[in-house]
Design a protein around this motif. Structure first.
Motif, PDB file in Angstrom:
ATOM      1  N   GLN A 167      18.133 -51.874 -20.162  1.00 46.76           N
ATOM      2  CA  GLN A 167      17.112 -51.685 -21.201  1.00 46.76           C
ATOM      3  C   GLN A 167      17.711 -51.063 -22.457  1.00 46.76           C
ATOM      4  O   GLN A 167      17.334 -51.406 -23.578  1.00 46.76           O
ATOM      5  CB  GLN A 167      15.981 -50.794 -20.667  1.00 46.76           C
ATOM      6  N   PHE A 168      18.659 -50.148 -22.255  1.00 49.03           N
ATOM      7  CA  PHE A 168      19.325 -49.499 -23.387  1.00 49.03           C
ATOM      8  C   PHE A 168      20.100 -50.525 -24.214  1.00 49.03           C
ATOM      9  O   PHE A 168      19.955 -50.605 -25.438  1.00 49.03           O
ATOM     10  CB  PHE A 168      20.257 -48.416 -22.856  1.00 49.03           C
ATOM     11  N   VAL A 169      20.910 -51.335 -23.537  1.00 51.10           N
ATOM     12  CA  VAL A 169      21.704 -52.349 -24.236  1.00 51.10           C
ATOM     13  C   VAL A 169      20.787 -53.397 -24.855  1.00 51.10           C
ATOM     14  O   VAL A 169      21.029 -53.879 -25.965  1.00 51.10           O
ATOM     15  CB  VAL A 169      22.713 -53.007 -23.272  1.00 51.10           C
ATOM     16  N   ARG A 170      19.716 -53.734 -24.141  1.00 51.20           N
ATOM     17  CA  ARG A 170      18.776 -54.747 -24.641  1.00 51.20           C
ATOM     18  C   ARG A 170      18.162 -54.321 -25.973  1.00 51.20           C
ATOM     19  O   ARG A 170      18.110 -55.111 -26.923  1.00 51.20           O
ATOM     20  CB  ARG A 170      17.684 -54.965 -23.595  1.00 51.20           C
ATOM     21  N   VAL A 171      17.700 -53.077 -26.044  1.00 52.61           N
ATOM     22  CA  VAL A 171      17.079 -52.600 -27.280  1.00 52.61           C
ATOM     23  C   VAL A 171      18.084 -52.594 -28.421  1.00 52.61           C
ATOM     24  O   VAL A 171      17.775 -53.009 -29.543  1.00 52.61           O
ATOM     25  CB  VAL A 171      16.479 -51.195 -27.060  1.00 52.61           C
ATOM     26  N   ILE A 172      19.295 -52.115 -28.158  1.00 52.17           N
ATOM     27  CA  ILE A 172      20.316 -52.100 -29.208  1.00 52.17           C
ATOM     28  C   ILE A 172      20.627 -53.521 -29.654  1.00 52.17           C
ATOM     29  O   ILE A 172      20.708 -53.822 -30.850  1.00 52.17           O
ATOM     30  CB  ILE A 172      21.593 -51.393 -28.709  1.00 52.17           C
ATOM     31  N   GLY A 173      20.796 -54.426 -28.663  1.00 47.71           N
ATOM     32  CA  GLY A 173      21.111 -55.810 -29.004  1.00 47.71           C
ATOM     33  C   GLY A 173      20.008 -56.478 -29.803  1.00 47.71           C
ATOM     34  O   GLY A 173      20.271 -57.144 -30.809  1.00 47.71           O
ATOM     35  N   LEU A 174      18.757 -56.277 -29.375  1.00 52.37           N
ATOM     36  CA  LEU A 174      17.645 -56.902 -30.079  1.00 52.37           C
ATOM     37  C   LEU A 174      17.454 -56.298 -31.463  1.00 52.37           C
ATOM     38  O   LEU A 174      17.033 -56.995 -32.395  1.00 52.37           O
ATOM     39  CB  LEU A 174      16.364 -56.770 -29.263  1.00 52.37           C
ATOM     40  N   THR A 175      17.767 -55.018 -31.590  1.00 55.78           N
ATOM     41  CA  THR A 175      17.679 -54.401 -32.915  1.00 55.78           C
ATOM     42  C   THR A 175      18.712 -55.001 -33.852  1.00 55.78           C
ATOM     43  O   THR A 175      18.423 -55.288 -35.024  1.00 55.78           O
ATOM     44  CB  THR A 175      17.880 -52.878 -32.805  1.00 55.78           C
ATOM     45  N   LEU A 176      19.934 -55.205 -33.344  1.00 52.01           N
ATOM     46  CA  LEU A 176      20.975 -55.829 -34.161  1.00 52.01           C
ATOM     47  C   LEU A 176      20.588 -57.265 -34.523  1.00 52.01           C
ATOM     48  O   LEU A 176      20.770 -57.699 -35.663  1.00 52.01           O
ATOM     49  CB  LEU A 176      22.312 -55.813 -33.414  1.00 52.01           C
ATOM     50  N   ILE A 177      20.056 -57.992 -33.533  1.00 54.96           N
ATOM     51  CA  ILE A 177      19.618 -59.364 -33.806  1.00 54.96           C
ATOM     52  C   ILE A 177      18.516 -59.365 -34.851  1.00 54.96           C
ATOM     53  O   ILE A 177      18.487 -60.198 -35.770  1.00 54.96           O
ATOM     54  CB  ILE A 177      19.130 -60.033 -32.501  1.00 54.96           C
ATOM     55  N   GLY A 178      17.598 -58.378 -34.743  1.00 50.24           N
ATOM     56  CA  GLY A 178      16.509 -58.291 -35.708  1.00 50.24           C
ATOM     57  C   GLY A 178      16.980 -58.006 -37.119  1.00 50.24           C
ATOM     58  O   GLY A 178      16.273 -58.280 -38.087  1.00 50.24           O
ATOM     59  N   THR A 179      18.193 -57.450 -37.248  1.00 46.87           N
ATOM     60  CA  THR A 179      18.760 -57.207 -38.572  1.00 46.87           C
ATOM     61  C   THR A 179      19.122 -58.513 -39.264  1.00 46.87           C
ATOM     62  O   THR A 179      18.973 -58.649 -40.481  1.00 46.87           O
ATOM     63  CB  THR A 179      20.020 -56.324 -38.457  1.00 46.87           C
ATOM     64  N   PHE A 180      19.585 -59.481 -38.479  1.00 41.00           N
ATOM     65  CA  PHE A 180      20.056 -60.741 -39.048  1.00 41.00           C
ATOM     66  C   PHE A 180      19.064 -61.888 -38.871  1.00 41.00           C
ATOM     67  O   PHE A 180      19.166 -62.902 -39.562  1.00 41.00           O
ATOM     68  CB  PHE A 180      21.397 -61.126 -38.410  1.00 41.00           C
ATOM     69  N   TYR A 181      18.132 -61.736 -37.936  1.00 38.41           N
ATOM     70  CA  TYR A 181      17.174 -62.807 -37.652  1.00 38.41           C
ATOM     71  C   TYR A 181      15.757 -62.240 -37.646  1.00 38.41           C
ATOM     72  O   TYR A 181      15.521 -61.141 -37.144  1.00 38.41           O
ATOM     73  CB  TYR A 181      17.449 -63.461 -36.292  1.00 38.41           C
ATOM     74  N   ARG A 182      14.854 -62.975 -38.235  1.00 36.87           N
ATOM     75  CA  ARG A 182      13.430 -62.654 -38.139  1.00 36.87           C
ATOM     76  C   ARG A 182      12.819 -63.662 -37.178  1.00 36.87           C
ATOM     77  O   ARG A 182      12.638 -64.836 -37.514  1.00 36.87           O
ATOM     78  CB  ARG A 182      12.764 -62.747 -39.514  1.00 36.87           C
ATOM     79  N   ILE A 183      12.534 -63.209 -35.972  1.00 37.43           N
ATOM     80  CA  ILE A 183      12.106 -64.094 -34.892  1.00 37.43           C
ATOM     81  C   ILE A 183      10.620 -63.882 -34.631  1.00 37.43           C
ATOM     82  O   ILE A 183      10.184 -62.758 -34.353  1.00 37.43           O
ATOM     83  CB  ILE A 183      12.924 -63.819 -33.613  1.00 37.43           C
ATOM     84  N   ARG A 184       9.867 -64.944 -34.736  1.00 40.91           N
ATOM     85  CA  ARG A 184       8.414 -64.873 -34.531  1.00 40.91           C
ATOM     86  C   ARG A 184       8.036 -65.749 -33.343  1.00 40.91           C
ATOM     87  O   ARG A 184       8.402 -66.928 -33.280  1.00 40.91           O
ATOM     88  CB  ARG A 184       7.683 -65.347 -35.785  1.00 40.91           C
ATOM     89  N   GLY A 185       7.333 -65.169 -32.387  1.00 42.85           N
ATOM     90  CA  GLY A 185       6.844 -65.944 -31.252  1.00 42.85           C
ATOM     91  C   GLY A 185       5.592 -66.714 -31.633  1.00 42.85           C
ATOM     92  O   GLY A 185       4.744 -66.218 -32.373  1.00 42.85           O
ATOM     93  N   VAL A 186       5.488 -67.932 -31.138  1.00 39.49           N
ATOM     94  CA  VAL A 186       4.321 -68.789 -31.395  1.00 39.49           C
ATOM     95  C   VAL A 186       3.683 -69.126 -30.051  1.00 39.49           C
ATOM     96  O   VAL A 186       4.370 -69.543 -29.112  1.00 39.49           O
ATOM     97  CB  VAL A 186       4.731 -70.076 -32.134  1.00 39.49           C
ATOM     98  N   ASP A 187       2.377 -68.927 -29.943  1.00 37.80           N
ATOM     99  CA  ASP A 187       1.623 -69.221 -28.714  1.00 37.80           C
ATOM    100  C   ASP A 187       2.219 -68.496 -27.503  1.00 37.80           C
ATOM    101  O   ASP A 187       2.343 -69.070 -26.412  1.00 37.80           O
ATOM    102  CB  ASP A 187       1.575 -70.736 -28.459  1.00 37.80           C
TER     103      ASP A 187
END
Length: 840
Positions: free
Chosen positions: A457-477
């Motif tokens: 969970q720790f690595v996941r949050v860090i990884g997703l935060t880094l990804i969120g810096t470069f990508y704006r990901i929006r879930g649909v449905d």
């Protein structure tokens, strides 16, 4: 103990939302009164130099806030389980008004012991109120909104605490100063704010009545033994290993908060000698901490709005450790003397923080509290979701008991540590700073322990935060993904980052299937174990399918990429048959997923290479669309492909909604052209002047606008046209350089074999480009599977963003570019397993 509670899938009604916000209003007012009363009695005790058994009022106040939660925890939990939590909250509101009248009477008669008893009674009221207000959250808003609700609840509590301590401290100081600043007038200064608190308790009763009555749970009968079942309730809480660990984290927070609270008050007392300005300065210190917590809980409610993410706990713990150690370096009077002594005070980053008004100290205190709030919020929400419904009040009270014991220990440490440090003849200021430094070391140890408990969970949050810096990901449905139970996830596969994009968009954790041969690499093996990857062996296909199916039967969301390879064309490759077997073995729904925008990222093969290219833009916007679940008996390659294309159309519709174009079909068609490896982004393409076919293709102008790829009459490697250009190529000889011809002529499906030209048949109907062929993509490395961009007799691959259905022997296209009525293809048109279109 009973099994952990199942997620509550209900969507709150309007009445339940009104009840939730009424509960928030009541608990906000309750927290305001508690803190305001404390910040009236503490400076009053300082002004009249009152001590009890040699212990000052501020320490007694800290103990009295926590002690009722210890003494009455079992009874408070029983009450919240035995009766409707709403009825308990109504009773608490009435009790609060009675106690505040008691406090006013005590101050009127200038009786500090009686006032402290009244303050203790106010804390008792809060002890009975707490399990009801926390336990009712899930009953009102359900599991999906629980992270948000918990964050809002704690944020509003902190706002109330902030308002209460500032209002009480400042009003008391102003009255005290105006009356002459003598011990005799201190009682009069305390009376007015307490009368205001009593008046404010009346609306709380109204708010509690508005809350809808929730069902009572079956609890044991009330016996004298219920009141002393502390250890049995703690044993119930600790019998669930994960609840026990989470509860220890929550208890650490409250011990930490008690430590900082009392430490700040004592520091204010040191700086003012306990005289005029003590109430105001302690209010300022606590205001900084409370504002930090308000911001932290506000951010936490946003971070947890889709799911409860425990990975934020260790991330916040790391930040808490750094802030606590940083707080030790900063002098509240506005200098960095410890850094100066180390020769580091000249650094601009530190100089910018220091102001004559102790800006650095207040900012660091606020940051410490900010990250502490983010530390607590996920733990609180997770525990509320996991409590069994029949023991929610009991277990919350057990947790409260544990929290308050931690708070009492923290108060003891704040008193004990200075006594020990005074043996070394240190000043009070030095003792304050060493104390908070020791707190920082404690944060570091706890954080290290938490990281070892939940590393993924720790690595996941860090990884997703880094990804969120470069990508704006929006879930649909995203609601198409079942909230519980095993699910087979079937996404398209465009880029090396698809697993991260899916993880960021999914409301539930995902387990990915990976070829076991990759496990030979220690780094990959460690990473896969960390994220609970499902290893399979393609050399043993039957066993691999069973392993994947068993993981789904265990209730996990398991993802396989049904194409079995990365697409280098941007289009959907042929699907593998194993998905049908897995779905039937697991007897689970299959959810197709389309990652829209993967093509074009540096992790895709756009520009005919992976990685080694400059991003088109930062941040890069993506959509991840979840299709409707497919029942296990309905799963087939044809059905999955059709559902994937429907998801691609849904993702395009989501983009179109935000684009707000004056010509929606043209914009959508232009966007589709940029999702395949045909016309290149930011690369011009050649058209003949006055080519009637080109002027009819309405999506070309939108493509040029969206992807900065303009049409030109100059020679380029990419030519596009219809009959006019085809005739010129057939009679004009080879071009000056090898070129690709995207043929939209009426004879497009007939091969055009002219030296130097790569012929790519395409199809447009009523000006909307339906399908395009493209050159076979090059290999990314020697082992890359061969992929084709064209097939003999076809007019290209159906563009992503179109789906189709059969209507009266016709294939009927749907999707944003097809318009509201869709586009019927000529009778007899068919598509193959790779979505190549063949005209009759």
């Amino acid at each position: 103990m009973e099994a952990a509670d199942e997620p509550d899938d209900h969507e709150p009604t309007k009445k339940q939302w009104v009840g939730f916000w009424s509960m928030i209003a009541q608990q906000t007012q309750n927290a305001f009164n508690d803190k305001a009363a404390q910040f009236i009695l503490v400076p009053l005790g300082g002004a009249i130099a009152y001590t009890m058994l040699g212990v000052p009022v501020e320490s007694w106040a800290g103990i009295m806030i926590a002690l009722p939660f210890v003494l009455f925890a079992p009874l408070a939990g029983w009450l919240s389980d035995r009766y409707s939590k709403r009825d308990v909250m109504v009773g608490s509101a009435v009790a609060q008004l009675v106690v505040l009248v008691w406090l006013c009477s005590s101050i009127y008669f200038r009786n500090m012991p009686l006032a402290l008893c009244g303050f203790f009674a106010l804390a008792v009221q809060s002890a009975f109120f707490s399990p009801a207000k926390i336990g009712i959250n899930k009953e009102l808003v359900g599991s999906r909104h629980l992270g948000f609700a918990s964050g809002i609840q704690q944020m509003m509590s902190m706002l109330a605490i902030l308002a209460g301590q500032i209002a009480a401290g400042v009003i008391y100081d102003q009255n005290y100063r105006a009356a002459g600043g003598t011990p005799d007038v201190a009682w009069q200064a305390a009376m007015i704010p307490l009368l205001i608190l009593a008046a404010l308790a009346l609306p709380s009763i109204v708010f509690s009545i508005i809350i809808p009555r929730t069902p009572a749970q079956e609890a044991e009968k009330l016996t004298p033994g219920v009141a002393i079942q502390h250890f049995r309730h703690l044993a119930d809480l600790w019998s669930d290993r994960r609840l026990r660990q989470a509860s220890f984290g929550v208890a650490f927070f409250w011990g930490f908060a008690s430590f900082i609270n009392l430490w700040s008050v004592k520091l204010a007392k040191v700086l003012t000698a306990g005289q005029e300005g003590f109430g105001t300065l302690s209010s300022w210190f606590m205001a900084a901490a409370s504002l930090g917590m308000v911001g932290g809980f506000g951010l936490a409610s946003f971070l947890l709005r889709r799911r409860i993410e425990l990975g934020w706990v260790p991330v916040a713990g790391v930040a808490m450790t750094l802030c606590a150690l940083g707080l030790m370096l900063v002098n509240p009077e506005g200098s960095l003397d410890l850094l100066d002594a180390a020769g580091l005070g000249w650094l601009p980053v530190f100089k910018a923080l220091v102001t004559p008004h102790s800006g650095a100290f207040l900012w660091m205190l606020a940051l410490l509290a900010f990250f502490a709030a983010i530390f607590l919020a996920p733990l609180n929400a997770w525990m509320q979701d996991r409590y069994p419904a029949t023991k929610r009040g009991e277990l919350q009270s057990a947790s409260n008991l544990q929290d308050c014991m931690s708070g009492i220990i923290a108060v003891g440490l704040v008193e004990l540590i200075p006594q020990l440090l005074r043996l070394a003849n240190l000043s009070d200021a030095a003792i304050s700073r060493i104390s908070v430094g020791l707190l920082g070391l404690g944060c570091g140890l706890i954080t290290w322990f938490i990281i070892r408990l939940i590393p993924s969970q720790f690595v996941r949050v860090i990884g997703l935060t880094l990804i969120g810096t470069f990508y704006r990901i929006r879930g649909v449905d995203t609601s198409n993904l079942p909230e519980k139970g095993g699910v087979l996830l079937l996404p398209n596969h465009i880029s090396w980052g698809d697993a991260f994009f899916l993880t960021a968009a999914s409301p539930r954790p995902i387990r990915f299937v990976m070829e076991g041969a990759f496990m030979a690499n220690p780094l990959i093996r460690g990473f896969c174990k960390l994220f609970n990857t499902v290893p399979i062996s393609t050399d043993k296909p039957r066993e691999a399918l069973k392993i994947a199916a068993n993981a789904i039967k265990d209730g996990h969301v398991v993802c396989i990429f049904p194409e079995g390879q990365l697409s280098r064309t941007g289009t959907l490759q042929e699907l593998k048959r194993g998905l049908e077997i897995i779905a039937r073995l697991a007897n689970c729904p299959s959810v197709p997923v389309w990652a829209d925008g993967s093509w074009g990222s540096i992790l895709s093969f756009e520009r005919n290479r992976f990685f080694t290219k400059i991003p088109h833009r930062i941040p890069y916007h993506m959509r991840v669309a979840f299709g409707k679940p497919i029942a296990p008996d309905k799963v087939s390659l044809k059905k999955v492909r059709s559902s994937l294309l429907e998801a691609s159309a849904a993702s395009l519709a989501s983009r179109l909604h935000r684009a707000k174009s004056s010509n929606p079909q043209a914009w959508a068609n232009g966007y589709q052209l940029g999702q395949i490896n045909a016309l290149q982004r930011r690369t011009p393409f050649t058209v003949l002047p006055d080519d009637p076919t080109v002027s009819e293709l309405v999506g070309l102008a939108s493509f040029a606008s969206i992807f900065k790829s303009n049409a030109t009459s100059n020679s380029t490697p990419y030519w596009l046209g219809g009959n006019k250009l085809r005739q010129q190529i057939a009679s004009g000889g080879p071009p000056s350089q090898p070129s690709t011809f995207f043929d939209f002529s009426e004879q497009a499906s007939t091969p055009l074999e002219v030296e130097g030209w790569h012929h790519c048949p395409c199809l447009a109907i009523n000006g909307i480009i339906i399908s395009m062929s493209l050159p076979d993509p090059t290999q990314a490395h020697p082992d890359s599977p061969h992929q084709v961009g064209g097939k003999e007799g076809s007019v290209g691959i159906l563009l992503p963003g179109f789906s189709y259905e059969e209507r009266e022997e016709h294939l009927h296209l749907t999707g944003p570019a097809a318009g509201p009525d869709g586009i019927p293809l000529p009778k007899g048109t068919r598509t193959d397993e790779s979505s190549f279109v063949f005209l009759p």
